[in-house]
Scaffold this motif. Structure first.
Motif, PDB file in Angstrom:
ATOM      1  N   GLU A 187       0.845  -1.191   0.000  1.00  0.00           N
ATOM      2  CA  GLU A 187       0.000   0.000   0.000  1.00  0.00           C
ATOM      3  C   GLU A 187       0.881   1.241   0.000  1.00  0.00           C
ATOM      4  N   ARG A 188       0.609   2.123  -0.901  1.00  0.00           N
ATOM      5  CA  ARG A 188       1.423   3.325  -0.964  1.00  0.00           C
ATOM      6  C   ARG A 188       0.543   4.552  -1.000  1.00  0.00           C
ATOM      7  N   PHE A 189       1.135   5.632  -0.624  1.00  0.00           N
ATOM      8  CA  PHE A 189       0.382   6.870  -0.616  1.00  0.00           C
ATOM      9  C   PHE A 189       1.259   7.956  -1.198  1.00  0.00           C
ATOM     10  N   PRO A 190       1.132   8.186  -2.503  1.00  0.00           N
ATOM     11  CA  PRO A 190       2.050   9.127  -3.143  1.00  0.00           C
ATOM     12  C   PRO A 190       1.795  10.555  -2.692  1.00  0.00           C
ATOM     13  N   PRO A 191       2.822  11.398  -2.822  1.00  0.00           N
ATOM     14  CA  PRO A 191       2.629  12.806  -2.459  1.00  0.00           C
ATOM     15  C   PRO A 191       1.701  13.479  -3.464  1.00  0.00           C
ATOM     16  N   PRO A 192       1.161  14.632  -3.132  1.00  0.00           N
ATOM     17  CA  PRO A 192       0.258  15.334  -4.059  1.00  0.00           C
ATOM     18  C   PRO A 192       0.910  15.575  -5.412  1.00  0.00           C
ATOM     19  N   ASP A 193       0.026  15.701  -6.395  1.00  0.00           N
ATOM     20  CA  ASP A 193       0.507  15.692  -7.773  1.00  0.00           C
ATOM     21  C   ASP A 193       0.854  17.072  -8.300  1.00  0.00           C
ATOM     22  N   PHE A 194       1.293  17.963  -7.467  1.00  0.00           N
ATOM     23  CA  PHE A 194       1.643  19.297  -7.930  1.00  0.00           C
ATOM     24  C   PHE A 194       3.083  19.588  -7.581  1.00  0.00           C
ATOM     25  N   ASP A 251       4.420  22.349  -7.073  1.00  0.00           N
ATOM     26  CA  ASP A 251       4.655  23.434  -6.131  1.00  0.00           C
ATOM     27  C   ASP A 251       4.190  23.079  -4.722  1.00  0.00           C
TER      28      ASP A 251
END
Lengths: 605, 430
Positions: free
Chosen positions: B23-30, B32
């Motif tokens: 299970e992974r939780f990637p960082p937000p896709d922006f 900035d």
């Protein structure tokens, strides 16, 4: 009385155990369901997420879109933590119900506990001797299983996740050079040439003057499609034999173009199961040698899926005068000495390429440069640019590229006082330092499937592709130069497979349906367009001030461009289909048809 | 019952198969977006360390008291529940003496690693107690044993011969655990602790399924992990053999009723032996001589075979795996990158340096493999020796290595019941 009480306790405890067991089963089932759901439904693969991401890539400055994306992102994250909380609660419920069930079960068992009633044993039987005897055999069995397991591990002590055939020891013994199976085998048995270690210090890279005389890669010495010789033939006709010096059959098909060094012409060919490299005598057309490229696991285990238009041997070979290098659709890369001796080979892994790998090789100094763009999305981070030592095949550097699969071939230019390796793919045109892979600059210019290779003239890089635009990029930037260094853009006459051809004055584009468009290189803008009324796949070439254009039918056109238009000077006919680009040498043109290699020029006869 | 046993084993095998996606939780896709800074949690208060040791010490004392002194199964049960609650669910199964084997091994072979005093006590205290009183730690204090003890509701008897053979696996695990810890490769005993995910109410699905499988199997096979896998149990078993005041089944005289043997779910009770025939005795002597001669050969053969395991053993070390992965990525043998290889590439560390480290591990694995093989040769030879040497028993006795002092046998022993005053033995009916 006591029995009645025990019975009541048993009844109560047993029912409690059943209820708790039921709760436990439901909790476990829900946890498993929740887990499976989370596995199957990755929130970050949700269609809305993908579509928003794609939209944002198209409109990176759209603040409203960003806000919307943020809201979706936040909701997905909240959902994630809701699921986490659900799983936690489920786990607590399961543990509590398990504890209750165990307690109740134990109480029930105790309420019905009866003392054991062992059977009488024969005092004369030596049971200890019996079970210890069996136990000795069983220990022998366990010992055998352990030995078998050890042998299995020893035999299969392979590289984790790489087909189980290589280990660090192989790398270390091989001096950290590429451990192709051939190299590994060579370490274990007498050398057959492949894997033979050659010292790179024994040879120097070819001098620029030598390279300029040869046609060592796709589209010539600089990869720009410009001939160093002006005395090449203008007319030929395969039917009559006019202008045909020789014609030789090529054993296996391939859409790669000939490369020439001295008196040798190199080609590659392949089908589903076989990959070969050919060397022809430039004067007589005699096949001097041909070699099968050894299958290199794991990529050679299966044939790659390719389009017929691409084939299994689309990339053009490269040579540095010492060796000739070939790469195939399955990622197998091989080097042979120009005399035909196998030098090294390795697999770069099966490229994930929707049409088939087609990017050609090039040599820069002592490096063989390979653009291995693959995968349907840049997110996969599968695309790489590699530089291998020409003498050994050792990877000197490699970088991951933020692009999906592409089919263009890089070029090396010298601009802004530095060597630059220019690559083109969707969406980035990226400039690297050829010696280290360090990125100089990048520009967001291209879209979708990128087949045409970049061109360069007068300090500007030109890239173009169907579904995007022609962009002229000043090659002296640093970092993302999209907003600062794209000098001009054009929208007409975009090519599908044919690479642009650029001079100080003009930029020529050739569409697959035969429209030749000429742009003003300095200011941009279309100067003229000429319809040649036939299909093209080969890139245009420049000899002196004239363009050589070879159509798919084998018919070729020699045109003289000016600022006002172009004049058709001559035509030739190869007599067979042709999708490759010509190689120009002193008084000769080498051109590959669908089944033959032709040498065009003034026949000695 | 047999079906249940096989099903349990099958589930356990399945549980050890390849892990599903992590299970992974990637960082937000922006680009900035500023990622929050990762902060190390504050160190655990030292008070808790003392508290853990106190619980361990008191638990051991109580378990020993109830197993040897009071001979109270109920008392042991209470200690079991309390220790499971504290050391298992509250402390998340860490630190425990089983995992501490690795800390001690690493401290012995890696001079740069300082063994925390609390870990040394956690590791050593149960050993000392066992040396005097037998495996009272296993009886009620160990959370892994405790949870299995509680689920052992319908235990079946595993044939003694099979029990002895399967018991070898614990020594394999012990050897591997020590070797991998000593070479700095991995703490595999902790990594594959089957119950830690249950104690922490979360973890990888594989470990959860593995733990659940052990519990399900434990309903029918008493303490499967303790008997066939626990590396600390293997050490305690050896020490328990020479324990001074090990628990006795009958408090006084054995009436040879066989009730204790029937009641023991762990196959730890040995019946009285019969007198040997002359011919059998001679055979036994010849067998003993053969085993004694074979013992050094087992050790030497194991050493030789173990050395050949250099490659597979080295691969357990992350540096070797990383070096192989980076090389494989470099030459295109594998596609894509891993988190480790990505991190390596961005670290600025040179491949030569990594190769040097991996090669050192590789060289070390040659000897580590050899010693592991020799250990296994010694264990197998020792087990054959144990099974060959004939012992004399006049009454039912616990096998000190296998007995976990759970106290089940007390409950059924008529002599014990008489001692407690629950029944009165009639001399004529003995």
């Amino acid at each position: 009385m006591m029995e009645s009480r025990d019975n009541t306790v048993y009844q109560l405890a047993a029912r409690m155990a059943i209820v708790a067991g039921g709760v436990l089963i439901v909790a476990c089932a829900l946890l498993v369901y929740d887990y499976a759901r989370r596995l199957a439904k990755d929130p970050f693969e949700a269609p809305i997420y993908s579509s928003l991401r794609a939209a944002l890539e198209q409109q990176p400055t759209n603040e409203a879109l960003k806000e919307h994306f943020r809201a979706v992102d936040l909701e997905l994250r909240r959902e994630f933590f809701r699921q986490r909380a659900f799983a936690r609660s489920g786990a607590v419920l399961a543990i509590v119900s398990l504890a209750v069930m165990l307690f109740a079960w134990r109480v029930a068992v105790n309420a019905r506990r009866r003392p054991p009633a062992p059977e009488a044993l024969d005092a004369a039987v030596d049971r200890e001797a019996m079970w210890t005897g069996r136990a000795r055999w069983a220990v022998g069995g366990v010992c055998g299983v352990l030995i078998m397991a050890a042998l299995y591990l020893i035999i299969n002590a392979g590289l984790s996740g790489a087909g189980g055939r290589y280990s660090l020891a192989d790398f270390v013994r091989a001096g950290t050079k590429a451990p192709s199976p051939e190299a590994n085998q060579a370490l274990r048995r007498p050398s057959n040439g492949i894997g033979e270690k050659r010292d790179a210090r024994d040879e120097t890279p070819p001098k620029d003057a030598e390279v300029a005389k040869a046609w060592p890669r796709f589209r010539g010495p600089s990869g720009l499609g410009i001939s160093a010789y002006g005395n090449v033939p203008e007319r030929w006709d395969a039917k009559t034999g006019q202008g045909i010096v020789w014609k030789s059959a090529v054993p296996l098909p391939g859409n790669n173009s000939p490369v020439v060094w001295g008196t040798r012409v190199f080609l590659s060919g392949a089908d589903k199961t076989k990959r070969e490299v050919y060397c022809f005598d430039a004067d007589s057309g005699k096949l001097l040698w041909q070699h099968t490229v050894p299958g290199t696991p794991p990529s050679a285990a299966r044939a790659p899926k390719v389009l017929d238009d691409t084939g299994y041997a689309a990339p053009t070979m490269a040579t540095d005068g010492h060796r000739a290098f070939a790469i195939f659709a399955n990622g197998d890369l091989a080097a042979f000495s120009v005399e035909g001796k196998p030098a090294w080979s390795k697999s770069l892994g099966m490229p994930e390429n929707s049409y088939g790998h087609a990017s050609s090789l090039l040599v820069h100094k002592n490096l063989l440069l390979v653009q291995l763009d693959q995968g349907g999305s840049s997110e996969a981070k599968k695309s790489r640019m590699l530089a291998l030592e020409t003498a050994s095949g050792r990877v000197v550097w490699q970088v991951t590229r933020p692009v999906p699969n592409s089919w263009s071939t890089p070029i090396v230019i010298h601009a802004a006082g530095r060597d630059q390796l220019i690559t083109a793919a969707d969406p980035w045109v990226i400039s690297y330092e050829p010696a280290s892979g360090k990125e100089w600059w990048r520009a967001d210019c291209l879209k979708t499937d990128i087949g045409p290779s970049p061109a360069f003239a007068d300090g500007r890089v030109y890239v173009a592709n169907e579904n995007s635009e022609l962009s002229a990029i000043q090659a002296d930037g640093q970092g993302d130069v999209t907003a600062t260094h794209v000098v001009w853009k054009g929208e007409e006459g975009m090519p599908d497979t044919c690479s642009p051809l650029a001079t100080k004055e003009f930029v020529f584009l050739l569409t697959s349906f035969g429209t030749l468009t000429c742009y003003d290189a300095r200011k941009g803008g279309v100067l003229w367009a000429e319809d040649l009324a036939t299909d093209f796949a080969a890139s245009p070439s420049l000899v002196g001030s004239r363009l050589y254009l070879v159509s798919k039918t084998g018919k070729s056109f020699l045109v003289e461009p000016t600022r006002k238009g172009c004049k058709r000077v001559a035509e030739g006919d190869l007599g067979e289909r042709c999708v490759t680009s010509p190689a120009f040498q002193d008084g000769r043109i080498y051109l590959r048809g669908s089944t033959h290699l032709y040498c065009l020029g003034e026949s000695k006869h | 019952m047999r079906i249940a046993w096989y099903s349990g084993m099958a589930v356990m095998l399945l549980a050890t198969s390849t892990a599903p996606a992590v299970e992974r939780f990637p960082p937000p896709d922006f680009s900035d977006h500023e990622l929050p800074r990762t902060e190390m949690p504050a160190a655990r208060a030292e008070l808790y360390e003392y508290l853990d040791l106190a619980v361990l010490g008191i638990g051991l004392g109580m378990a020993t008291h109830f197993a040897i002194g009071r001979r109270s199964r109920r008392g042991l049960f209470v200690v079991t529940v309390v220790c499971l609650g504290w050391l298992g669910f509250w402390r998340g199964g860490c630190i425990c003496p089983i995992g501490a084997i690795q800390n001690v091994s690493l401290a012995l072979f890696e001079p740069g690693y300082a063994l925390p005093w609390s870990v040394a006590i956690v590791f050593g205290l149960p050993l000392v107690v066992t040396l005097f009183f037998g495996r009272t730690f296993c009886a009620a204090v160990c959370p892994l044993g405790a949870i299995q003890e509680l689920v052992a509701l319908r235990p079946v008897k595993v044939p003694l011969w099979l029990d002895q053979a399967l018991g070898l696996l614990a020594y394999v695990y012990l050897g591997l655990g020590v070797i991998f810890a000593a070479t700095g490769a991995a703490f595999i005993i902790c990594r594959y602790d089957p119950f830690v995910a249950l104690f922490r109410l979360g973890g990888s699905m594989n470990l959860l399924v593995l733990g659940a499988s052990f519990l399900v199997a434990g309903v029918f096979v008493g303490r499967p992990y303790c008997r066939y896998l626990c590396p600390y149990g293997a050490i305690l078993g050896l020490l328990s053999k020479v324990s001074k005041w090990h628990a006795k089944i009958p408090p006084e005289e054995c009436i040879q009723c066989r009730l204790c043997e029937e009641a023991c779910p762990y196959g730890a009770i040995r019946e009285p032996t019969v007198a040997m025939q002359r011919q059998t005795r001679q055979q036994g002597r010849r067998r003993l001589a053969a085993v004694l001669i074979a013992l050094p050969l087992f050790v030497a053969g194991g050493f030789w075979l173990g050395q050949a395991l250099q490659g597979p053993m080295a691969k357990v070390h992350p540096a070797v795996r990383l070096a192989e992965r980076v090389h494989a990525e470099s030459v295109g043998l594998v596609s894509g990158t891993t988190d480790a290889s990505e991190a390596f590439r961005t670290s600025g560390r040179s491949l030569t340096e990594l190769d040097r480290e991996a090669s050192a591990v590789y060289a070390k694995s040659y000897w580590a493999g050899g010693w592991f093989g020799a250990w296994m040769g010694l264990v197998i030879g020792g087990k054959l020796l144990y099974l060959t040497v004939r012992r004399r028993r006049a009454e039912y006795q616990p096998d000190r290595a296998s007995c976990v002092s759970c106290g089940r046998c007390f409950w059924y022993c008529p002599s014990e019941q008489a001692r407690q005053g629950w029944v009165q033995l009639t001399p004529g009916r003995q």
